[in-house]
Design an enzyme around this catalytic site. Structure first.
Site, short mmCIF file in Angstrom:
data_model
loop_
_atom_site.label_atom_id
_atom_site.label_comp_id
_atom_site.label_asym_id
_atom_site.label_seq_id
_atom_site.Cartn_x
_atom_site.Cartn_y
_atom_site.Cartn_z
N TYR A 82 0.84 -1.20 0.00
CA TYR A 82 0.00 0.00 0.00
C TYR A 82 0.87 1.24 0.00
O TYR A 82 1.91 1.28 0.67
CB TYR A 82 -0.89 0.01 1.24
CG TYR A 82 -1.54 1.36 1.53
CD1 TYR A 82 -2.63 1.78 0.80
CD2 TYR A 82 -1.02 2.21 2.51
CE1 TYR A 82 -3.22 3.02 1.04
CE2 TYR A 82 -1.60 3.44 2.76
CZ TYR A 82 -2.69 3.84 2.02
OH TYR A 82 -3.26 5.08 2.25
N ALA A 142 9.02 -0.76 3.28
CA ALA A 142 9.04 -1.74 2.21
C ALA A 142 10.03 -1.31 1.13
O ALA A 142 10.24 -0.11 0.92
CB ALA A 142 7.63 -1.89 1.60
N PHE A 156 11.81 2.63 -2.28
CA PHE A 156 11.37 2.26 -0.93
C PHE A 156 10.16 3.08 -0.51
O PHE A 156 9.87 4.13 -1.09
CB PHE A 156 12.50 2.47 0.08
CG PHE A 156 12.99 3.88 0.18
CD1 PHE A 156 12.36 4.80 1.02
CD2 PHE A 156 14.10 4.31 -0.54
CE1 PHE A 156 12.81 6.12 1.12
CE2 PHE A 156 14.56 5.62 -0.45
CZ PHE A 156 13.91 6.53 0.38
N CYS A 173 2.84 -7.19 1.55
CA CYS A 173 4.10 -7.86 1.24
C CYS A 173 4.06 -9.35 1.61
O CYS A 173 5.09 -9.95 1.91
CB CYS A 173 5.29 -7.17 1.91
SG CYS A 173 5.45 -5.44 1.44
#
Length: 213
Positions: A82, A142, A156, A173
């Site tokens: 997201y 992430a 990232f 993830c």
């Protein structure tokens, strides 16, 4: 070599992707230097290239439309995640001709985030067998990268102060509830959470330290 910083403010994911690809071509042509782009996206779930990533989307099209969320296929590595307001997304447009080592590049991106979070007061780390950056079993950032002809793009996503309930529409993830949870600087630090501009400044400085030497 110094790193150029661009701040695109709030963007829609598809628009930002096209702008990234334009920057990739400019970097290949030598028209721009290595560049780190900051943005915050309008709410969107993005699906990476990992096999079966789509199965971790828990909402159907009607539910997505009701919430006003976009859904995008993407060329980055990884699963589904997201992006939304309050999350700092960093896109790295870098020439990797001098290294040509994707494993090293990924480790360097991870180190930037670990160093930046340390400056901000959190002891973050890698987690064996998992992607991204973690505070024990809580994922705070992430990472999903892509490279074309040794020019990098994507990068990232660091959770500064997003609405964490928006992660409930996916298995973020691929993290099962037994594997961990998603967190943010705001959740971890409360009233001590720094403003977004301060986080950007710290991340930019640590990025320059790792990649600008």
């Amino acid at each position: 070599m110094s790193i150029e910083i661009e701040d695109w403010g709030r963007t829609r994911y598809d628009d930002a992707t096209q702008r990234q690809l334009d920057r990739v071509q400019q970097r290949r042509n030598g028209e721009i230097a290595d560049t780190l782009i900051f943005t915050e996206h309008e709410p969107v779930y993005t699906i990476g290239r990992r096999k079966d990533a789509r199965q971790n989307l828990l909402l159907d099209e009607a539910a997505l439309a009701e919430r006003g969320f976009d859904l995008a296929e993407t060329t980055r590595g990884g699963d589904i995640t997201y992006h939304g307001p309050g999350q700092l997304v960093g896109y790295a447009i870098l020439s990797l001709d001098d290294r040509k080592d994707l494993h090293r590049y990924l480790r360097d991106i991870e180190q930037v985030l670990i160093n930046a979070l340390g400056v901000l007061g959190l002891a973050a780390a890698r987690r064996e067998g998992k992607t991204g950056i973690w505070l024990e079993d809580r994922k705070i950032a992430a990472i999903g990268i892509a490279v074309t002809r040794w020019i990098s793009y994507h990068g990232f996503a660091l959770n500064v102060a997003p609405d964490l309930s928006h992660f409930a529409g996916i298995v973020p993830c691929g993290i099962a509830t037994t594997d961990g949870s998603v967190t943010s600087l705001q959740k971890e630090l409360g009233d001590l959470c720094p403003p977004m501009d301060e986080v950007k400044a710290v991340v930019a400085r640590e990025f320059e330290t790792v990649f600008g030497g």
